[in-house]
Write an enzyme that holds these catalytic residues in place. Structure first.
Site, PDB file in Angstrom:
ATOM      1  CG  ASN A  90      -1.544   1.350   1.479  1.00  0.00           C
ATOM      2  OD1 ASN A  90      -2.401   1.806   0.716  1.00  0.00           O
ATOM      3  ND2 ASN A  90      -1.107   2.022   2.543  1.00  0.00           N
ATOM      4  CB  SER A 140      -3.400   5.570  -8.409  1.00  0.00           C
ATOM      5  OG  SER A 140      -4.010   6.793  -8.765  1.00  0.00           O
ATOM      6  CE1 TYR A 155       0.916   8.074  -6.343  1.00  0.00           C
ATOM      7  CE2 TYR A 155      -0.687   8.776  -7.992  1.00  0.00           C
ATOM      8  CZ  TYR A 155      -0.382   8.094  -6.834  1.00  0.00           C
ATOM      9  OH  TYR A 155      -1.380   7.414  -6.158  1.00  0.00           O
ATOM     10  CE  LYS A 159       0.593   4.522  -6.652  1.00  0.00           C
ATOM     11  NZ  LYS A 159       0.799   3.506  -5.581  1.00  0.00           N
ATOM     12  CB  THR A 190      -5.680   9.810   2.427  1.00  0.00           C
ATOM     13  OG1 THR A 190      -4.991  10.198   1.229  1.00  0.00           O
ATOM     14  CG2 THR A 190      -6.581   8.617   2.120  1.00  0.00           C
TER      15      THR A 190
END
Length: 254
Positions: A90, A140, A155, A159, A190
């Site tokens: 995770n 994601s 990023y 992913k 989050t």
């Protein structure tokens, strides 16, 4: 679903999706290994988990870009529990960076979001084969769509790589009875955006905007992602492997 006598390793367990996943597994009697950088937060999560069924989690403080720390996760888990049944990859982070920002942001993000996953999965594989366990990678929707309101090139690449990793490892380990799946959340409430360098005010405003943009009129909550992770790790998903599961309130549709 019941995970009594099953050992579940969760990286990035100190907050957000990881913490919610840990709490849900604890309610299903799992023996937990909680991995993260913030030991204080890990202890808070562990205390909540222990109240569920009285099973004390193992806390492993680790910097996943450090190979020795990654090796220590598996070593401590086997020393304490003697087995691994579920690995939840995770942990991950993002930062605002584009192609003009050089290679450093790419190297830093890939070190945690992809290289650490590769190494930890490799080290855990012999134990997962013995237990006929499974892996859930947290990816994601950025794996297959551009994040238009954030400049998150490295990023997104990390992913996309993670999704392909999920498929390739699923094929490789299928003959050993080990399943590998991915959960791909859209915008999730989050501290991810704050960790990427935004203020709380900027983060709150971003979520307000995204709430309005989503076809279902809301962003994802960590507990919803945790539900999907625990399902995929359970025997109810025994025929599912190599699959990419989107949970995004319809974000990829707009």
């Amino acid at each position: 679903m019941d995970f009594l006598n099953k050992v579940v390793v969760i990286t990035g367990a100190s907050s957000g999706i990881g913490a919610a996943t840990a709490e849900l597994f604890s309610k299903q009697s799992a023996s937990l290994v909680l991995v993260g950088r913030n030991e204080t937060s890990l202890r808070d999560v562990a205390a909540k988990c222990e109240t569920a069924k009285g099973i004390k989690p193992l806390i492993v403080k680790a910097e996943l870009s450090n190979d020795d720390d990654v090796k220590n996760i598996v070593a401590q888990t086997i020393e304490r529990f003697g087995r691994i049944d579920v690995l939840v990859n995770n942990a991950g982070f993002g930062c605002e960076a584009g192609i003009r920002d050089g290679i450093e942001p790419y190297d830093r993000i890939m070190a945690t979001n992809m290289r650490a996953v590769y190494l930890l999965t490799s080290l855990a594989t012999p134990h997962l084969v013995k237990s006929k366990g499974n892996i859930v990678n947290v990816s994601s929707v950025a794996a297959f769509r551009v994040i238009k309101d954030l400049d998150f090139l490295p990023y997104c690449i990390s992913k996309a790589a993670l999704d392909q990793f999920t498929k390739c490892v699923a094929v490789e380990l299928a003959k050993d009875g080990v399943r590998v799946n991915s959960v791909n959340p859209g915008a999730t409430r989050t501290k991810f955006v704050q960790a990427a360098g935004y203020t709380k005010e900027q983060s709150d405003e971003l979520y307000k905007i995204r709430d309005k943009k989503m076809p279902l009129g809301k962003v994802v909550e960590s507990e919803e992602v945790a539900d999907l992770i625990v399902f995929l790790a359970s025997s109810r998903a025994r025929s599912i492997t190599g699959a990419i599961h989107v949970i995004d309130n319809g974000e990829i549709l707009v």
